[in-house]
Structure formats: structure tokens, C-alpha cells
Design a protein around this motif. Structure first.
Motif, PDB file in Angstrom:
ATOM      1  N   PRO A   2       0.818  -1.215   0.000  1.00 24.54           N
ATOM      2  CA  PRO A   2       0.000   0.000   0.000  1.00 24.54           C
ATOM      3  C   PRO A   2       0.854   1.270   0.000  1.00 24.54           C
ATOM      4  O   PRO A   2       1.778   1.415   0.802  1.00 24.54           O
ATOM      5  CB  PRO A   2      -0.801  -0.124   1.305  1.00 24.54           C
ATOM      6  CG  PRO A   2      -0.826  -1.583   1.599  1.00 24.54           C
ATOM      7  CD  PRO A   2       0.489  -2.105   1.117  1.00 24.54           C
ATOM      8  N   GLU A   3       0.558   2.168  -0.942  1.00 24.99           N
ATOM      9  CA  GLU A   3       1.213   3.462  -1.004  1.00 24.99           C
ATOM     10  C   GLU A   3       0.152   4.536  -0.827  1.00 24.99           C
ATOM     11  O   GLU A   3      -1.003   4.236  -0.504  1.00 24.99           O
ATOM     12  CB  GLU A   3       1.964   3.609  -2.333  1.00 24.99           C
ATOM     13  CG  GLU A   3       3.036   2.540  -2.542  1.00 24.99           C
ATOM     14  CD  GLU A   3       3.906   2.775  -3.765  1.00 24.99           C
ATOM     15  OE1 GLU A   3       4.199   3.945  -4.077  1.00 24.99           O
ATOM     16  OE2 GLU A   3       4.294   1.783  -4.423  1.00 24.99           O
ATOM     17  N   LEU A   4       0.518   5.779  -1.009  1.00 27.06           N
ATOM     18  CA  LEU A   4      -0.396   6.887  -0.749  1.00 27.06           C
ATOM     19  C   LEU A   4      -1.779   6.698  -1.385  1.00 27.06           C
ATOM     20  O   LEU A   4      -2.796   6.888  -0.704  1.00 27.06           O
ATOM     21  CB  LEU A   4       0.254   8.202  -1.208  1.00 27.06           C
ATOM     22  CG  LEU A   4      -0.454   9.515  -0.923  1.00 27.06           C
ATOM     23  CD1 LEU A   4       0.551  10.659  -0.918  1.00 27.06           C
ATOM     24  CD2 LEU A   4      -1.575   9.839  -1.895  1.00 27.06           C
ATOM     25  N   PRO A   5      -1.890   6.321  -2.661  1.00 28.45           N
ATOM     26  CA  PRO A   5      -3.237   6.170  -3.251  1.00 28.45           C
ATOM     27  C   PRO A   5      -4.071   5.093  -2.568  1.00 28.45           C
ATOM     28  O   PRO A   5      -5.295   5.250  -2.417  1.00 28.45           O
ATOM     29  CB  PRO A   5      -2.946   5.793  -4.713  1.00 28.45           C
ATOM     30  CG  PRO A   5      -1.551   6.266  -4.954  1.00 28.45           C
ATOM     31  CD  PRO A   5      -0.829   6.083  -3.658  1.00 28.45           C
ATOM     32  N   ASP A   6      -3.434   3.996  -2.158  1.00 29.50           N
ATOM     33  CA  ASP A   6      -4.164   2.928  -1.476  1.00 29.50           C
ATOM     34  C   ASP A   6      -4.700   3.425  -0.139  1.00 29.50           C
ATOM     35  O   ASP A   6      -5.853   3.153   0.229  1.00 29.50           O
ATOM     36  CB  ASP A   6      -3.243   1.731  -1.241  1.00 29.50           C
ATOM     37  CG  ASP A   6      -2.602   1.220  -2.515  1.00 29.50           C
ATOM     38  OD1 ASP A   6      -3.190   0.366  -3.180  1.00 29.50           O
ATOM     39  OD2 ASP A   6      -1.499   1.700  -2.850  1.00 29.50           O
ATOM     40  N   VAL A   7      -3.852   4.150   0.609  1.00 28.02           N
ATOM     41  CA  VAL A   7      -4.272   4.626   1.927  1.00 28.02           C
ATOM     42  C   VAL A   7      -5.353   5.690   1.787  1.00 28.02           C
ATOM     43  O   VAL A   7      -6.269   5.774   2.611  1.00 28.02           O
ATOM     44  CB  VAL A   7      -3.062   5.143   2.718  1.00 28.02           C
ATOM     45  CG1 VAL A   7      -3.480   5.617   4.109  1.00 28.02           C
ATOM     46  CG2 VAL A   7      -2.007   4.039   2.858  1.00 28.02           C
ATOM     47  N   GLU A   8      -5.285   6.495   0.736  1.00 26.23           N
ATOM     48  CA  GLU A   8      -6.370   7.445   0.481  1.00 26.23           C
ATOM     49  C   GLU A   8      -7.672   6.688   0.216  1.00 26.23           C
ATOM     50  O   GLU A   8      -8.749   7.108   0.641  1.00 26.23           O
ATOM     51  CB  GLU A   8      -6.017   8.329  -0.712  1.00 26.23           C
ATOM     52  CG  GLU A   8      -7.038   9.400  -1.033  1.00 26.23           C
ATOM     53  CD  GLU A   8      -7.215  10.434   0.068  1.00 26.23           C
ATOM     54  OE1 GLU A   8      -8.275  11.103   0.068  1.00 26.23           O
ATOM     55  OE2 GLU A   8      -6.319  10.571   0.935  1.00 26.23           O
ATOM     56  N   GLY A   9      -7.562   5.547  -0.455  1.00 25.25           N
ATOM     57  CA  GLY A   9      -8.742   4.699  -0.655  1.00 25.25           C
ATOM     58  C   GLY A   9      -9.266   4.146   0.657  1.00 25.25           C
ATOM     59  O   GLY A   9     -10.490   4.080   0.877  1.00 25.25           O
ATOM     60  N   PHE A  10      -8.354   3.754   1.566  1.00 16.07           N
ATOM     61  CA  PHE A  10      -8.788   3.269   2.879  1.00 16.07           C
ATOM     62  C   PHE A  10      -9.458   4.393   3.675  1.00 16.07           C
ATOM     63  O   PHE A  10     -10.389   4.141   4.442  1.00 16.07           O
ATOM     64  CB  PHE A  10      -7.600   2.710   3.659  1.00 16.07           C
ATOM     65  CG  PHE A  10      -6.897   1.553   2.992  1.00 16.07           C
ATOM     66  CD1 PHE A  10      -7.586   0.687   2.156  1.00 16.07           C
ATOM     67  CD2 PHE A  10      -5.537   1.329   3.192  1.00 16.07           C
ATOM     68  CE1 PHE A  10      -6.938  -0.388   1.542  1.00 16.07           C
ATOM     69  CE2 PHE A  10      -4.882   0.267   2.582  1.00 16.07           C
ATOM     70  CZ  PHE A  10      -5.580  -0.594   1.754  1.00 16.07           C
ATOM     71  N   ARG A  11      -8.970   5.619   3.494  1.00 15.71           N
ATOM     72  CA  ARG A  11      -9.611   6.756   4.162  1.00 15.71           C
ATOM     73  C   ARG A  11     -11.064   6.881   3.699  1.00 15.71           C
ATOM     74  O   ARG A  11     -11.978   7.117   4.512  1.00 15.71           O
ATOM     75  CB  ARG A  11      -8.848   8.050   3.869  1.00 15.71           C
ATOM     76  CG  ARG A  11      -9.366   9.264   4.643  1.00 15.71           C
ATOM     77  CD  ARG A  11      -8.822  10.554   4.086  1.00 15.71           C
ATOM     78  NE  ARG A  11      -9.301  10.802   2.728  1.00 15.71           N
ATOM     79  CZ  ARG A  11     -10.505  11.258   2.436  1.00 15.71           C
ATOM     80  NH1 ARG A  11     -11.379  11.523   3.408  1.00 15.71           N
ATOM     81  NH2 ARG A  11     -10.873  11.441   1.182  1.00 15.71           N
ATOM     82  N   GLU A  12     -11.298   6.709   2.407  1.00 15.23           N
ATOM     83  CA  GLU A  12     -12.659   6.795   1.883  1.00 15.23           C
ATOM     84  C   GLU A  12     -13.521   5.632   2.372  1.00 15.23           C
ATOM     85  O   GLU A  12     -14.719   5.797   2.617  1.00 15.23           O
ATOM     86  CB  GLU A  12     -12.603   6.840   0.354  1.00 15.23           C
ATOM     87  CG  GLU A  12     -11.952   8.109  -0.196  1.00 15.23           C
ATOM     88  CD  GLU A  12     -11.829   8.112  -1.705  1.00 15.23           C
ATOM     89  OE1 GLU A  12     -12.246   7.106  -2.333  1.00 15.23           O
ATOM     90  OE2 GLU A  12     -11.325   9.109  -2.254  1.00 15.23           O
ATOM     91  N   VAL A  13     -12.914   4.454   2.506  1.00 15.55           N
ATOM     92  CA  VAL A  13     -13.648   3.306   3.060  1.00 15.55           C
ATOM     93  C   VAL A  13     -14.116   3.626   4.474  1.00 15.55           C
ATOM     94  O   VAL A  13     -15.284   3.408   4.828  1.00 15.55           O
ATOM     95  CB  VAL A  13     -12.752   2.046   3.056  1.00 15.55           C
ATOM     96  CG1 VAL A  13     -13.386   0.936   3.912  1.00 15.55           C
ATOM     97  CG2 VAL A  13     -12.543   1.538   1.635  1.00 15.55           C
ATOM     98  N   LEU A  14     -13.209   4.163   5.295  1.00 14.68           N
ATOM     99  CA  LEU A  14     -13.563   4.484   6.667  1.00 14.68           C
ATOM    100  C   LEU A  14     -14.674   5.532   6.714  1.00 14.68           C
ATOM    101  O   LEU A  14     -15.649   5.402   7.459  1.00 14.68           O
ATOM    102  CB  LEU A  14     -12.321   4.975   7.419  1.00 14.68           C
ATOM    103  CG  LEU A  14     -12.384   4.992   8.956  1.00 14.68           C
ATOM    104  CD1 LEU A  14     -10.987   5.017   9.546  1.00 14.68           C
ATOM    105  CD2 LEU A  14     -13.173   6.181   9.483  1.00 14.68           C
TER     106      LEU A  14
END
Length: 262
Positions: A2-14
């Protein structure tokens, strides 16, 4: 990884799964992913609080509540998944937050990072993130130039150093350097003003596209979409791609588009 785009996706999931909802239960199935906090304290300090708007810094996700903040790092294989409470558990679910009928599941096969708990949203979060540089998504051009001009090492090593720029990993660094037509082994402090401008521009473009896709895309028009081919060629000029290690990381570049020296 996971890099920045993946974690931004996890932020949206949360945000979509749990923002504004009360945490009714915290289940820790593997305390080995907890850092500086016990399973009992994590549950005690979070249950009854509501998730508020989450944030991200580099590869870190800040799961804020109206009480403590949970900081999540996903290592090489971590992810955050929104499920229904009745959904079958996964063997790699390590910590599960129940919010109404939904569950947020921190899932990680290799368990290289995990969760931290910050009682104070400012002081404790700043302490945990103390070694992190400026977020790669928000760094301005002048600060970017200053950061890199002080680095005597190779440009790829500077881009992936989280204390310099937070959020870029191996795939993103190779993609950005290919788009900017810069050899990954060039010294950061020897880049010209025009090269720094090109690098900053391509970094922002690559990050925007990757965040929109939810990951670093594997399109054939991207270096990322070619690098793992049996005989990889450059998406731009079709020259055979080169592969080596820079700063201990597997690195792919095009010898025609990214010459060693300008």
C-alpha cells in the motif's frame, strides 16, 4: 505494498462505512499488530465513541473519533475493509471495529505494521508521526525543491525516504521518474531547476491519477503496467526496460527515456 493512493482509498472506506457512527465493540484477534497499547485498553478507550472525519498523512491513516485517534499503517499487505457484521471473517482479520451493522476490519497477512492509539489528537499524533516528512500530495513546489536540493543521495532514494516525502513507495517512485524522464540513480542535489519542476509536476499528476484509480494503475500506458512482463518494454518508446537495485529497492527504468546524465 500500500502506497499513498491505497491509503487514500482506505480513508474513503472508513468515511463511507463508519464516519459519524458509534463504536459498539472492538475485537482484537491478534494483539501482535498493536503498538504501545493493549487489546483491553484499545477496546475500553474506543467503545462508545464515534468516528469523525478521517485523515491521511503519507502512508498513515488517522481514524479520528470524538475521543482518541487510531493511527493505522498497512505495511506491505494491510488493508481496511468494510463488511456487514454477518459477513464471514477472514483469517487475516486482526482488529475489527463494529459500528452499527457494519464492521471495519483491519486485515493484514504479514503483520509488519499495525495500529497505534493517540489520546491527544495533536500532541500524541505528532509524536507518533514525528519522523514523517511532508505529505507528497500536498508539498508545494518551493518546498519540494528545497527538500531535494539538500539530498546528496540518489533521487529515487530521496523520493522513497518517508522522512523527506511521506507517501511514495517503490511503484510510484519508478512511475514518476519515468514520466519525468529522470534516471533513478541521478543525485538529487544535482538536478536542474527545470528537472525539479518536471519532477514535481509529474509527481502531482501521477498521484492524482492514482488516487482517482484507488491504486497505482497497471495500465499498459504506465510503466507499472509493463514492469512485470516477461520481456518488459517502455510504454513510451518500446525500448527494453532495465532492472537493477537502487537503495536496496528493485528499480525499473527505460535507458532511452531516462539517460544516466542529461
Amino acid at each position: 505494498m500500500p502506497e499513498l493512493p491505497d491509503v487514500e482509498g482506505f480513508r474513503e472506506v472508513l468515511a463511507s462505512c463508519a464516519q459519524g457512527k458509534r463504536i459498539t465493540r472492538v475485537d482484537v484477534y491478534d494483539a501482535g499488530v498493536l503498538h504501545g497499547v493493549s487489546a483491553a485498553r484499545l477496546s475500553r478507550d474506543l467503545e462508545g465513541h464515534r468516528f469523525t472525519a478521517p485523515a491521511r498523512h503519507g502512508k498513515w491513516l488517522l481514524a479520528r473519533t470524538d475521543g482518541p485517534t487510531v493511527l493505522l499503517h498497512f505495511g506491505m499487505t494491510g488493508q481496511l475493509v468494510c463488511c456487514r457484521e454477518a459477513d464471514r471473517p477472514d483469517p487475516h482479520d486482526r482488529v475489527v471495529f463494529t459500528v452499527g451493522r457494519n464492521q471495519l476490519r483491519y486485515r493484514d497477512q504479514r503483520r509488519l505494521q499495525g495500529l497505534w492509539l493517540a489520546d491527544d489528537a495533536d500532541t500524541d499524533v505528532a509524536r507518533i508521526l514525528d519522523d514523517q516528512g511532508v505529505d507528497a500530495m500536498s508539498v508545494k513546489r518551493a518546498e519540494f525543491d528545497e527538500l531535494l536540493s539538500r539530498r546528496r543521495g540518489r533521487i529515487k532514494s530521496a523520493l522513497t525516504n518517508q522522512s523527506v516525502l511521506a507517501g511514495l513507495g517503490n511503484l510510484l517512485a519508478d512511475e514518476i521518474l519515468w514520466r519525468a524522464r529522470l534516471h533513478p540513480a541521478r543525485r538529487a542535489d544535482q538536478l536542474t531547476g527545470d528537472e525539479l519542476h518536471r519532477l514535481h509536476t509529474e509527481m502531482r499528476r501521477t498521484l492524482r491519477s492514482s488516487v482517482h484509480a484507488g491504486r497505482v494503475p497497471t495500465r499498459k500506458s504506465w510503466l507499472t503496467g509493463r514492469r512485470d512482463d516477461a520481456d518488459p518494454t517502455c510504454p513510451r518508446c518500446e525500448a527494453p526496460l532495465c532492472r537493477t537495485r537502487v537503495g536496496g529497492r528493485g528499480t525499473v527504468w527505460c535507458p532511452r527515456c531516462q539517460p544516466d546524465m542529461p
